[in-house]
Design an enzyme around this catalytic site. Structure first.
Site, PDB file in Angstrom:
ATOM      1  N   TRP A  11       0.820  -1.223   0.000  1.00 50.66           N
ATOM      2  CA  TRP A  11       0.000   0.000   0.000  1.00 50.66           C
ATOM      3  C   TRP A  11       0.845   1.261   0.000  1.00 50.66           C
ATOM      4  CZ3 TRP A  11      -4.138  -1.086   4.380  1.00 50.66           C
ATOM      5  CH2 TRP A  11      -4.792  -2.292   4.096  1.00 50.66           C
ATOM      6  N   LYS A  12       2.131   1.108   0.191  1.00 50.53           N
ATOM      7  CA  LYS A  12       3.040   2.269   0.260  1.00 50.53           C
ATOM      8  C   LYS A  12       2.507   3.286   1.281  1.00 50.53           C
ATOM      9  CE  LYS A  12       4.198   1.270  -4.476  1.00 50.53           C
ATOM     10  NZ  LYS A  12       4.738   1.697  -5.737  1.00 50.53           N
ATOM     11  N   GLU A 171      11.092  -6.602  -9.919  1.00 46.43           N
ATOM     12  CA  GLU A 171      10.303  -5.414 -10.234  1.00 46.43           C
ATOM     13  C   GLU A 171      11.130  -4.475 -11.104  1.00 46.43           C
ATOM     14  OE1 GLU A 171       7.059  -4.777  -7.113  1.00 46.43           O
ATOM     15  OE2 GLU A 171       8.836  -3.792  -6.363  1.00 46.43           O
ATOM     16  N   GLY A 177       4.551   1.722 -11.119  1.00 44.58           N
ATOM     17  CA  GLY A 177       3.717   2.926 -11.038  1.00 44.58           C
ATOM     18  C   GLY A 177       3.664   3.711 -12.340  1.00 44.58           C
TER      19      GLY A 177
HETATM   20  C1  PEP Z   1       5.408  -1.792  -6.326  1.00 46.30           C
HETATM   21  O1  PEP Z   1       5.517  -0.702  -5.815  1.00 46.30           O
HETATM   22  O2  PEP Z   1       5.972  -2.766  -5.801  1.00 46.30           O
HETATM   23  C2  PEP Z   1       4.613  -1.913  -7.538  1.00 46.30           C
HETATM   24  C3  PEP Z   1       4.761  -2.999  -8.254  1.00 46.30           C
HETATM   25  O3  PEP Z   1       3.806  -0.855  -7.841  1.00 46.30           O
HETATM   26  P1  PEP Z   1       2.757  -0.791  -9.056  1.00 46.30           P
HETATM   27  O4  PEP Z   1       1.966  -2.074  -9.048  1.00 46.30           O
HETATM   28  O5  PEP Z   1       1.883   0.394  -8.740  1.00 46.30           O
HETATM   29  O6  PEP Z   1       3.546  -0.619 -10.297  1.00 46.30           O
END
Ligand code: PEP
Length: 255
Positions: A11-12, A171, A177
């Site tokens: 959720w950051k 990632e 994002g």
């Molecule tokens: C993340 O912050 O780990 C991420 C994958 O974000 P998003 O799904 O919004 O790209």
């Protein structure tokens, strides 16, 4: 042994208390209806909501809770920080280490992340270790070397036994994002590369049991094709984890 499937929602720094409680309640209820053992649904709320979330999710075995960060020391005079043993004492399951936002905005380097990995594992937590290359590295086609170095410098000092508590999240920074997702083929290629690298450093049995999650703009519309890849064992979800329906649609895409 079959690899664990995991879908984690990061959720950051989002949601106020009541919103956070509502999202937790809804996801926990929905996850409780899934077959036990089919997938681990991990909630990573902001630290101030960890206690509430863990209390709410306690009776649902499909639910696990992750902290988004921890300090590299186990205790001490570090005002404002959160130590891994504190998380363990709250029965938190995982801590996310090495997220690209922490690498970028908080200047967390390989050596610091190695210390965090050690402190978290020593406290008895499991870790979700994030790796992934920025756009300029991908454009030069040097992503494998880049990710390998992240693993070598922060994880490859671990003993084989410690790997039972490690989950890797690939990632690509350019996909976080941004709305841009790695293609299923790009994700599969990097996940297979990571698994081979771990197999080479340790042994193939250990690598076969390692869950490797993909993260980067995963949405209900692309989750199925990403999760269909042999070496993709789930996802680390940012933006789409802030809404119950989209998050649960992604969770169901892995079943
Ligand atoms: C993340 O912050 O780990 C991420 C994958 O974000 P998003 O799904 O919004 O790209």
């Amino acid at each position: 042994m079959k690899r664990k499937k995991i879908v984690a929602g990061n959720w950051k720094m989002n949601k106020k208390l009541l919103e956070a409680m509502r999202l937790s309640t809804e996801v926990i209820r929905a996850a409780g209806k899934l077959a036990n053992g089919s997938v681990e649904v991990v909630l990573a709320p902001p630290a101030v909501y960890l206690h509430t979330t863990i209390s709410m999710g306690k009776r649902v075995p499909q639910i696990k809770v992750a902290a988004q960060n921890c300090h590299h020391e186990a205790s001490g005079a570090y005002t404002g920080e959160i130590a891994a043993p504190m998380l363990q004492s709250m029965e938190i399951d995982y801590v996310i280490i090495g997220h690209s936002e922490r690498r970028k905005y908080f200047h967390e380097d390989h050596a610091l992340l190695q210390q965090k990995v050690n402190t978290a594992l020593a406290a008895g937590l499991s870790i979700i270790f994030c790796c992934g290359e920025p756009l300029d590295v991908r454009e030069k086609e040097e992503q494998e070397q880049y990710v390998l170095q992240q693993l070598q410098e922060s994880l490859f000092h671990l003993s084989a036994d410690q790997w039972s508590k490690v989950v890797i999240a690939y990632e690509p920074v350019w996909a976080i994002g941004t709305g841009k997702t790695a293609s299923p083929a790009q994700a599969q290629a990097m996940h297979a590369f990571i698994r081979q690298a771990v197999a080479k450093q340790y042994e193939s049995k250990l690598a076969d049991q390692l869950s490797i999650l993909y993260g980067g703009s995963v949405k209900p519309s692309n989750a199925t094709e990403i999760f269909a890849n042999t070496d993709v064992d789930g996802g680390l979800i940012g933006g789409a984890a802030l809404d119950t329906d989209s998050f649960m649609a992604i969770v169901k895409a892995i079943l």
